[in-house]
Design a protein around this motif. Structure first.
Motif, PDB file in Angstrom:
ATOM      1  N   ALA A  33       0.853  -1.180   0.000  1.00 52.97           N
ATOM      2  CA  ALA A  33       0.000   0.000   0.000  1.00 52.97           C
ATOM      3  C   ALA A  33       0.896   1.240   0.000  1.00 52.97           C
ATOM      4  O   ALA A  33       2.058   1.189   0.394  1.00 52.97           O
ATOM      5  CB  ALA A  33      -0.898  -0.006   1.221  1.00 52.97           C
ATOM      6  N   THR A  50      -4.531   7.142   1.389  1.00 53.64           N
ATOM      7  CA  THR A  50      -3.854   5.864   1.216  1.00 53.64           C
ATOM      8  C   THR A  50      -4.542   5.071   0.116  1.00 53.64           C
ATOM      9  O   THR A  50      -5.736   5.283  -0.167  1.00 53.64           O
ATOM     10  CB  THR A  50      -3.825   5.058   2.525  1.00 53.64           C
ATOM     11  N   SER A  52      -4.582   0.925  -1.628  1.00 56.59           N
ATOM     12  CA  SER A  52      -4.145  -0.461  -1.506  1.00 56.59           C
ATOM     13  C   SER A  52      -3.221  -0.839  -2.664  1.00 56.59           C
ATOM     14  O   SER A  52      -3.086  -0.099  -3.632  1.00 56.59           O
ATOM     15  CB  SER A  52      -5.359  -1.385  -1.481  1.00 56.59           C
ATOM     16  N   ARG A  53      -2.624  -2.006  -2.559  1.00 57.41           N
ATOM     17  CA  ARG A  53      -1.561  -2.363  -3.493  1.00 57.41           C
ATOM     18  C   ARG A  53      -2.007  -2.418  -4.948  1.00 57.41           C
ATOM     19  O   ARG A  53      -1.223  -2.132  -5.845  1.00 57.41           O
ATOM     20  CB  ARG A  53      -0.916  -3.692  -3.087  1.00 57.41           C
ATOM     21  N   THR A  57      -8.758  -0.001  -3.294  1.00 57.90           N
ATOM     22  CA  THR A  57      -9.297   0.620  -2.076  1.00 57.90           C
ATOM     23  C   THR A  57      -8.512   1.880  -1.757  1.00 57.90           C
ATOM     24  O   THR A  57      -7.280   1.868  -1.778  1.00 57.90           O
ATOM     25  CB  THR A  57      -9.208  -0.347  -0.886  1.00 57.90           C
ATOM     26  N   THR A  58      -9.239   2.942  -1.484  1.00 60.23           N
ATOM     27  CA  THR A  58      -8.621   4.196  -1.067  1.00 60.23           C
ATOM     28  C   THR A  58      -9.308   4.690   0.202  1.00 60.23           C
ATOM     29  O   THR A  58     -10.436   4.318   0.511  1.00 60.23           O
ATOM     30  CB  THR A  58      -8.734   5.276  -2.161  1.00 60.23           C
ATOM     31  N   ASP A  59      -8.607   5.557   0.911  1.00 64.44           N
ATOM     32  CA  ASP A  59      -9.150   6.156   2.122  1.00 64.44           C
ATOM     33  C   ASP A  59      -8.541   7.539   2.261  1.00 64.44           C
ATOM     34  O   ASP A  59      -7.384   7.765   1.847  1.00 64.44           O
ATOM     35  CB  ASP A  59      -8.830   5.293   3.343  1.00 64.44           C
ATOM     36  N   SER A 102      -0.268  -4.577   2.572  1.00 70.23           N
ATOM     37  CA  SER A 102      -0.813  -4.449   1.220  1.00 70.23           C
ATOM     38  C   SER A 102      -2.119  -3.672   1.177  1.00 70.23           C
ATOM     39  O   SER A 102      -2.530  -3.179   0.119  1.00 70.23           O
ATOM     40  CB  SER A 102      -1.030  -5.836   0.609  1.00 70.23           C
ATOM     41  N   TYR A 103      -2.763  -3.551   2.327  1.00 68.50           N
ATOM     42  CA  TYR A 103      -4.041  -2.838   2.376  1.00 68.50           C
ATOM     43  C   TYR A 103      -3.767  -1.390   2.741  1.00 68.50           C
ATOM     44  O   TYR A 103      -2.790  -1.084   3.441  1.00 68.50           O
ATOM     45  CB  TYR A 103      -4.980  -3.479   3.398  1.00 68.50           C
ATOM     46  N   GLY A 104      -4.634  -0.504   2.316  1.00 71.02           N
ATOM     47  CA  GLY A 104      -4.463   0.900   2.656  1.00 71.02           C
ATOM     48  C   GLY A 104      -4.549   1.107   4.156  1.00 71.02           C
ATOM     49  O   GLY A 104      -5.386   0.494   4.822  1.00 71.02           O
ATOM     50  N   THR A 105      -3.705   1.940   4.681  1.00 72.04           N
ATOM     51  CA  THR A 105      -3.664   2.150   6.113  1.00 72.04           C
ATOM     52  C   THR A 105      -3.433   3.620   6.439  1.00 72.04           C
ATOM     53  O   THR A 105      -2.646   4.296   5.765  1.00 72.04           O
ATOM     54  CB  THR A 105      -2.578   1.284   6.783  1.00 72.04           C
TER      55      THR A 105
END
Length: 124
Positions: A33, A50, A52-53, A57-59, A102-105
């Motif tokens: 990510a 952020t 994801s890889r 997914t975004t945040d 790998s996930y958005g954080t």
């Protein structure tokens, strides 16, 4: 070792737009990510966005939701931050970072590598 170089910062009037880019070298980022943070003078470094890889997914921080958009191009090993409707309170040094997950954080401590930062100044 990963090297990150941000570009695209500058001076813009309130209501304007900027597009930040972050180019990575040293290894592929396709399993990691990515994130953008910012730090204003005298303040802590805060989460901005952020992704994801694979980019699915975004945040975003509440303060930039609806105005900023993060994207990535794994083939080019780059991540971008499109910033629209800029406000004076968006003024800060902006940093891109590579996460160890790998996930958005949104968590600062999840990021291993940081760029040197690029200055964004929004005048009123």
């Amino acid at each position: 070792q990963v090297q990150l170089v941000e570009s695209g910062g500058g001076l813009v009037q309130a209501g304007g737009s900027l597009r930040l880019s972050c180019a990575a070298s040293g290894r592929s980022l396709s399993n990691s990510a990515m994130g953008w943070f910012r730090q204003a003078p005298g303040k802590e470094r805060d989460f901005v966005a952020t992704i994801s890889r694979r980019g699915g997914t975004t945040d975003y921080a509440d303060s930039v939701q609806g105005r900023f958009a993060i994207s990535r191009d794994n083939a080019k090993n780059t991540v971008t931050l499109q910033m629209n409707s800029l406000k004076p309170e968006d003024t800060a040094v902006y940093y891109c970072a590579v996460a160890r997950v790998s996930y958005g954080t949104t968590r600062y401590k999840d990021y291993d590598y940081w760029g040197q930062g690029t200055q964004v100044t929004v005048s009123s």
